[in-house]
Design an enzyme around this catalytic site. Structure first.
Site, mmCIF file in Angstrom:
data_model
loop_
_atom_site.group_PDB
_atom_site.id
_atom_site.type_symbol
_atom_site.label_atom_id
_atom_site.label_comp_id
_atom_site.label_asym_id
_atom_site.label_seq_id
_atom_site.Cartn_x
_atom_site.Cartn_y
_atom_site.Cartn_z
ATOM 1 N N ASN A 1 10.320 72.970 -18.778
ATOM 2 C CA ASN A 1 8.864 73.139 -18.842
ATOM 3 C C ASN A 1 8.288 72.582 -20.153
ATOM 4 O O ASN A 1 7.324 73.108 -20.694
ATOM 5 C CB ASN A 1 8.444 74.601 -18.640
ATOM 6 N N CYS B 1 8.612 68.805 -20.489
ATOM 7 C CA CYS B 1 8.396 67.373 -20.229
ATOM 8 C C CYS B 1 7.712 67.135 -18.869
ATOM 9 O O CYS B 1 6.513 66.888 -18.792
ATOM 10 C CB CYS B 1 9.711 66.593 -20.278
ATOM 11 N N ARG B 2 8.474 67.209 -17.791
ATOM 12 C CA ARG B 2 7.972 66.749 -16.494
ATOM 13 C C ARG B 2 6.916 67.660 -15.878
ATOM 14 O O ARG B 2 5.841 67.192 -15.474
ATOM 15 C CB ARG B 2 9.154 66.579 -15.514
ATOM 16 N N SER B 3 7.211 68.951 -15.776
ATOM 17 C CA SER B 3 6.247 69.815 -15.071
ATOM 18 C C SER B 3 4.946 70.040 -15.836
ATOM 19 O O SER B 3 3.884 70.138 -15.194
ATOM 20 C CB SER B 3 6.888 71.137 -14.623
ATOM 21 N N ASP C 1 14.876 63.124 -15.417
ATOM 22 C CA ASP C 1 14.699 63.917 -16.648
ATOM 23 C C ASP C 1 14.678 62.958 -17.839
ATOM 24 O O ASP C 1 15.675 62.288 -18.107
ATOM 25 C CB ASP C 1 15.886 64.887 -16.739
ATOM 26 N N CYS D 1 10.145 72.308 -13.495
ATOM 27 C CA CYS D 1 11.249 71.452 -13.933
ATOM 28 C C CYS D 1 12.289 72.332 -14.625
ATOM 29 O O CYS D 1 12.347 73.541 -14.359
ATOM 30 C CB CYS D 1 10.754 70.304 -14.813
HETATM 31 P P1 4NP Z 1 11.978 68.997 -18.547
HETATM 32 O O1 4NP Z 1 12.955 68.254 -19.571
HETATM 33 O O2 4NP Z 1 12.871 69.767 -17.593
HETATM 34 O O3 4NP Z 1 11.273 67.869 -17.874
HETATM 35 O O4 4NP Z 1 11.086 69.881 -19.359
HETATM 36 C C1 4NP Z 1 13.999 68.892 -20.258
HETATM 37 C C2 4NP Z 1 13.724 69.631 -21.390
HETATM 38 C C3 4NP Z 1 14.738 70.252 -22.080
HETATM 39 C C4 4NP Z 1 16.047 70.133 -21.641
HETATM 40 C C5 4NP Z 1 16.322 69.401 -20.499
HETATM 41 C C6 4NP Z 1 15.284 68.793 -19.816
HETATM 42 N N1 4NP Z 1 17.094 70.754 -22.365
HETATM 43 O O5 4NP Z 1 18.256 70.552 -21.992
HETATM 44 O O6 4NP Z 1 16.839 71.477 -23.324
#
Ligand code: 4NP
Length: 182
Positions: free
Chosen positions: A22, A24-26, A137, A19
C-alpha cells in the site's frame, strides 16, 4: 475491530484497491480512479480507498518514487498513509480490486466463510491490454517501472470506471465520462 454491516443501499459504491505494501501500486490506483470519478461528476456516488495485504508499511507515506510519478501526472499522493487490508474490509466494500494474483490469494484467504469472493477481482481484468493480468511490483526496480505502472493503472482505471458506471446504472448521473482509451 467491529465488523461493519453490509448495507442494502446502492450508494456509495465502496471500492478498495489492494496491493502488497500500500505504498506504490494501490495508492496510485486509488488516486487515478478518484480523479476519473471526479472528472465524470460522480464523486458523490463513490467511496474510494486502498490497502496492502502486508503490515510492514502501515502509517507510512507512499513511496517517494511513486509520489514523484503521480506528481508528474498532476496527481498528489502526499496525504496517503498506508493501511493493511483487514478481514472486515471484505464486508465493508462492494468491490475489491487486487493488483496481482498473490494479493488476490491473500485477500481471499481472509474470507473464512467463503462469502465475499464475488467482490474480489484482479484489477487488470479491466485492462484492454491485460498481458499477465497483474500490475508488476515496481518496488525493487528502477524509475521506468513506476512509469509503466502509471500507464497500466491509467488505462485500466478508465475502463473500470466505464464498467462500474454501467454496472451501477450511473449513466444518467455522469456529466462527462472520460474516454475509455485516452
Ligand atoms: P506495493 O509495492 O505493493 O505496490 O505497495 C511494494 C511495497 C513494499 C514492498 C513490496 C512491494 N516490500 O517488500 O516492502
Amino acid at each position: 475491530m467491529a465488523t461493519q454491516p453490509e448495507t442494502d443501499q446502492d450508494f456509495p459504491i465502496r471500492v478498495n484497491f489492494v496491493c502488497l505494501g500500500n505504498i506504490c501500486r494501490s495508492p496510485l490506483a486509488e488516486s487515478v480512479f478518484r480523479a476519473l470519478v471526479e472528472q465524470a461528476g460522480v464523486a458523490a456516488y463513490f467511496e474510494i480507498n486502498s490497502s496492502g495485504t502486508g503490515q510492514w508499511h502501515v502509517g507510512e507515506q507512499a513511496d517517494a518514487r511513486m509520489r514523484q510519478t503521480a506528481q508528474a501526472h498532476d496527481l498528489s499522493l502526499e496525504d496517503h498513509r498506508a493501511q493493511q487490508f483487514q478481514a472486515d474490509d471484505l464486508a465493508a466494500h462492494d468491490h475489491i480490486f487486487t493488483m496481482d494474483k498473490a494479493n488476490l490469494k491473500d485477500v481471499l484467504a481472509l474470507d473464512g466463510d467463503d462469502a465475499y469472493g464475488h467482490k474480489v477481482r484482479l484489477f487488470r481484468e479491466f485492462d484492454p491490454e491485460p498481458e499477465s493480468y497483474q500490475v508488476p511490483d515496481p518496488y525493487y526496480g528502477g524509475t521506468d517501472g513506476f512509469e509503466n505502472v502509471y500507464a497500466i493503472v491509467e488505462r485500466t482505471a478508465r475502463m473500470l470506471l466505464h464498467r462500474l458506471v454501467e454496472e451501477h446504472d450511473l449513466e444518467d448521473e455522469v456529466t462527462a465520462l472520460p474516454a475509455a482509451d485516452a
